[in-house]
Design a protein around this motif. Structure first.
Motif, short mmCIF file in Angstrom:
data_model
loop_
_atom_site.label_atom_id
_atom_site.label_comp_id
_atom_site.label_asym_id
_atom_site.label_seq_id
_atom_site.Cartn_x
_atom_site.Cartn_y
_atom_site.Cartn_z
N PHE A 11 0.83 -1.21 0.00
CA PHE A 11 0.00 0.00 0.00
C PHE A 11 0.86 1.26 0.00
CE2 PHE A 11 -3.78 -2.35 2.04
CZ PHE A 11 -4.31 -2.60 0.80
N ILE A 12 1.97 1.23 0.72
CA ILE A 12 2.86 2.39 0.74
C ILE A 12 3.48 2.62 -0.64
CG2 ILE A 12 5.06 3.24 1.66
CD1 ILE A 12 4.23 2.04 4.35
N LEU A 13 3.89 1.54 -1.30
CA LEU A 13 4.44 1.68 -2.66
C LEU A 13 3.39 2.18 -3.64
CD1 LEU A 13 6.74 -1.44 -2.95
CD2 LEU A 13 7.42 0.95 -2.90
N ALA A 14 2.14 1.75 -3.48
CA ALA A 14 1.07 2.25 -4.35
C ALA A 14 0.84 3.74 -4.12
CB ALA A 14 -0.22 1.47 -4.11
N GLY A 15 0.95 4.19 -2.87
CA GLY A 15 0.82 5.61 -2.57
C GLY A 15 1.95 6.43 -3.17
N ILE A 16 3.17 5.89 -3.10
CA ILE A 16 4.31 6.58 -3.71
C ILE A 16 4.13 6.67 -5.23
CG2 ILE A 16 6.79 6.38 -4.17
CD1 ILE A 16 7.04 5.21 -1.32
N GLY A 17 3.63 5.60 -5.84
CA GLY A 17 3.37 5.63 -7.28
C GLY A 17 2.32 6.66 -7.65
N SER A 18 1.29 6.80 -6.83
CA SER A 18 0.26 7.80 -7.11
C SER A 18 0.80 9.22 -6.95
CB SER A 18 -0.93 7.59 -6.17
OG SER A 18 -1.59 6.39 -6.46
N ILE A 19 1.67 9.42 -5.98
CA ILE A 19 2.28 10.74 -5.82
C ILE A 19 3.16 11.07 -7.02
CG2 ILE A 19 3.99 12.02 -4.46
CD1 ILE A 19 2.77 10.81 -1.97
N LEU A 20 3.91 10.09 -7.50
CA LEU A 20 4.74 10.32 -8.69
C LEU A 20 3.87 10.65 -9.90
CD1 LEU A 20 7.44 7.52 -8.34
CD2 LEU A 20 7.74 9.98 -8.05
N ASP A 21 2.75 9.96 -10.05
CA ASP A 21 1.83 10.26 -11.15
C ASP A 21 1.27 11.68 -11.04
OD1 ASP A 21 2.15 7.82 -12.35
OD2 ASP A 21 0.35 6.93 -11.44
N SER A 22 0.95 12.11 -9.82
CA SER A 22 0.40 13.45 -9.65
C SER A 22 1.44 14.52 -9.96
CB SER A 22 -0.16 13.63 -8.24
OG SER A 22 0.89 13.61 -7.29
N PHE A 23 2.70 14.30 -9.55
CA PHE A 23 3.75 15.26 -9.88
C PHE A 23 3.96 15.35 -11.38
CE2 PHE A 23 5.97 14.78 -5.55
CZ PHE A 23 5.18 15.78 -5.02
N GLU A 24 3.97 14.20 -12.04
CA GLU A 24 4.16 14.20 -13.49
C GLU A 24 3.01 14.91 -14.19
OE1 GLU A 24 5.24 11.06 -17.03
OE2 GLU A 24 4.14 10.35 -15.29
N THR A 25 1.79 14.67 -13.75
CA THR A 25 0.63 15.32 -14.35
C THR A 25 0.65 16.82 -14.10
OG1 THR A 25 -0.66 13.32 -14.00
CG2 THR A 25 -1.89 15.31 -14.45
N PHE A 26 1.04 17.22 -12.90
CA PHE A 26 1.09 18.64 -12.58
C PHE A 26 2.11 19.38 -13.44
CE2 PHE A 26 2.83 22.17 -10.08
CZ PHE A 26 1.69 22.95 -9.98
N PHE A 27 3.27 18.77 -13.65
CA PHE A 27 4.31 19.45 -14.41
C PHE A 27 4.08 19.40 -15.90
CE2 PHE A 27 6.96 18.68 -10.52
CZ PHE A 27 6.98 20.01 -10.14
#
Length: 89
Positions: free
Chosen positions: A48-64
């Motif tokens: 679950f922690i790794l899935a959360g980190i993956g979602s955060i990386l996706d959000s940063f990529e989408t934001f930029f």
């Protein structure tokens, strides 16, 4: 396919693809260790922690990449959900 799914106009960069694939492989390895070796919930928490980190990386990529799109808020919401599930388990 474009009828049901929104097609992204901007493609993901190669380092982000490599990071996402490595996180997915690590999640599968942890799942196998959790099922075969131990039936302990610590592996599920790490997944679950790794899935959360993956979602955060996706959000940063989408934001930029797409500054006008609010999809990064949805990705951050999913990250919060994954981290909450990791604390519950």
């Amino acid at each position: 396919m474009g009828l049901f799914f929104q097609e992204s106009k901007v493609k993901s960069t190669k380092p982000m693809i490599i990071i996402r694939i490595s996180i997915a492989i690590l999640m599968v390895i942890l799942l196998i260790f959790g099922v075969i070796i131990n039936s302990d919930f610590i592996y599920l928490r790490l997944i679950f922690i790794l899935a959360g980190i993956g979602s955060i990386l996706d959000s940063f990529e989408t934001f930029f990449q797409l500054k006008n799109d609010k999809r990064y808020l949805l990705d951050l919401g999913f990250a919060g959900l994954w981290f909450t599930l990791s604390f519950i388990v």
